[in-house]
Design a protein around this motif. Structure first.
Motif, PDB file in Angstrom:
ATOM      1  N   ILE A 172      62.830  71.175 -31.733  1.00 14.03           N
ATOM      2  CA  ILE A 172      63.560  72.170 -32.515  1.00 14.03           C
ATOM      3  C   ILE A 172      63.628  73.459 -31.709  1.00 14.03           C
ATOM      4  O   ILE A 172      62.620  74.136 -31.507  1.00 14.03           O
ATOM      5  N   HIS A 195      67.502  69.884 -31.909  1.00 12.86           N
ATOM      6  CA  HIS A 195      68.276  70.671 -32.873  1.00 12.86           C
ATOM      7  C   HIS A 195      68.264  72.115 -32.429  1.00 12.86           C
ATOM      8  O   HIS A 195      67.203  72.721 -32.243  1.00 12.86           O
ATOM      9  N   GLN A 210      71.783  65.508 -29.770  1.00  8.89           N
ATOM     10  CA  GLN A 210      71.839  66.694 -30.620  1.00  8.89           C
ATOM     11  C   GLN A 210      72.065  66.255 -32.065  1.00  8.89           C
ATOM     12  O   GLN A 210      73.014  65.526 -32.369  1.00  8.89           O
ATOM     13  N   GLU A 212      71.310  67.301 -36.553  1.00  5.99           N
ATOM     14  CA  GLU A 212      70.952  68.307 -37.546  1.00  5.99           C
ATOM     15  C   GLU A 212      69.460  68.226 -37.852  1.00  5.99           C
ATOM     16  O   GLU A 212      68.803  67.212 -37.580  1.00  5.99           O
ATOM     17  N   LEU A 213      68.919  69.293 -38.435  1.00  7.42           N
ATOM     18  CA  LEU A 213      67.478  69.392 -38.626  1.00  7.42           C
ATOM     19  C   LEU A 213      66.923  68.261 -39.486  1.00  7.42           C
ATOM     20  O   LEU A 213      65.912  67.637 -39.134  1.00  7.42           O
ATOM     21  N   LEU A 216      66.732  65.060 -37.587  1.00  9.19           N
ATOM     22  CA  LEU A 216      65.657  65.111 -36.589  1.00  9.19           C
ATOM     23  C   LEU A 216      64.305  64.843 -37.252  1.00  9.19           C
ATOM     24  O   LEU A 216      63.505  64.044 -36.736  1.00  9.19           O
TER      25      LEU A 216
END
Length: 346
Positions: A172, A195, A210, A212-213, A216
């Motif tokens: 992150i 992310h 890559q 989205e949170l 992830l």
């Protein structure tokens, strides 16, 4: 001659600053020296600025007649600025200028620079080291052996941790530190997700996905934080986000304490939802007496030391000295917090 104050400490040594300045500007500098107490003495709030070492009066005395200051921890407050009319450049050898009042510096016509990326390698290596230390229970088993106890029961299937190879790791924040962590983990054979909402897709290395949170968190066995703190992402990882993580996951934070809800992590460790966690940064530093962090199981901690390497100190001195050279040559400064002060100069 340009008068310069080299205000080092016991990490970014005054002598490192002086040597870097001499390499960058061999002639034309009159350098005075000051050594501040950090880390032998804790940093803290000085007037309106945070994480500073030394006093306002100490800096006022040292800055008389000085045009340029290079430092790591010295406080640049409104009082210091009011009493230092010759000061024009204040170079802070750390990732952000938290110990400077930028608004007051701008009003006084003082440019403030900083040194992003100075500790990227050290922090990346520490993050991966803490991840491994957590999954292999290195601190706990060392403590047991040092106390004379051989804990063979750690070999039970329900006590051993996962391997990095072929696991999915979520990073992150994909800046100078996060991108290095991703590269190191790829070398272990991990599948890396990242992310970072501030980066375009082309900024991510080949092989780094890559996402989205939430994706992830749900897909990663290991999650490591490397985002900068903004008004929008404080406590970005709390109970709701931890619940998305797979049972038996590991969470590492070597970024900033404000990114994480530490009580939520303790709850997840107590319940067994997380296998372990590792922290170098905390919501309150030092950790207060009676904190749950001191008694929660399967937790590895270090006292905000991730950036501590000899190379970090050397690199920090070199970065600020380089900006002094640019300033004196009338060139654009690389990392200025208030570039408007320098517009139209020279």
């Amino acid at each position: 001659m340009t008068r310069v104050l080299a205000a080092g400490d016991h990490f970014v040594l005054t002598e490192l600053l002086v040597e870097a300045l001499a390499r960058e500007v061999p002639d034309g500098l009159e350098i005075s020296e000051l050594t501040l107490g950090w880390p032998t003495e804790p940093f803290g709030r000085v007037a309106e600025v945070d994480e500073a070492s030394g006093s306002e009066d100490q800096m006022i005395e040292a800055l008389q007649g000085v045009e340029v200051c290079v430092t790591q921890m010295a406080p640049l407050t409104e009082k210091v600025l009011d009493a230092s009319p010759d000061l024009r450049l204040f170079c802070i050898s750390r990732g952000g200028p938290v110990n400077a009042n930028i608004a007051a510096a701008t009003e006084h016509g003082v440019a403030v620079t900083y040194a992003p990326g100075r500790n990227a390698t050290a922090t990346a290596e520490q993050s991966v080291g803490m991840l491994i230390a957590t999954t292999r229970r290195i601190p706990q088993t060392h403590a047991d052996l040092s106390g004379g106890t051989w804990r063979g029961d750690y070999y039970r299937y329900d006590a051993v941790g996962p391997e990095l190879e072929n696991s999915t790791v979520g990073v992150i924040g994909y800046g100078a530190i996060g991108s290095r962590v991703a590269r190191i983990l790829a070398g272990f054979g991990a599948n890396v997700l990242a992310h970072d909402p501030y980066l375009a897709p082309e900024a991510f290395a080949a092989g780094v996905e890559q996402v989205e949170l939430d994706e992830l968190l749900s897909r990663s066995r290991f999650v490591t934080l490397h985002a900068r703190v903004t008004p929008d992402n404080k406590k970005m990882i709390g109970a709701e986000q931890i619940a998305l993580m797979q049972p038996g996951s590991v969470l590492v934070n070597c970024a900033r304490g404000a990114l994480l809800d530490y009580d939520a992590v303790c709850d997840a460790l107590d319940s067994g939802h997380l296998f372990g966690a590792a922290f170098d940064v905390f919501a309150e530093e030092p950790i207060p007496v009676g904190s749950r962090l001191l008694t929660t199981p399967n937790l590895v901690m270090t006292p905000h030391l991730a950036g501590g390497s000899k190379e970090t100190a050397q690199r920090a001195a070199t970065i600020v000295a380089s900006d002094v050279g640019r300033y004196l040559r009338g060139e654009e400064i690389a990392n200025c917090a208030n570039p408007e002060v320098l517009r139209g100069r020279g």
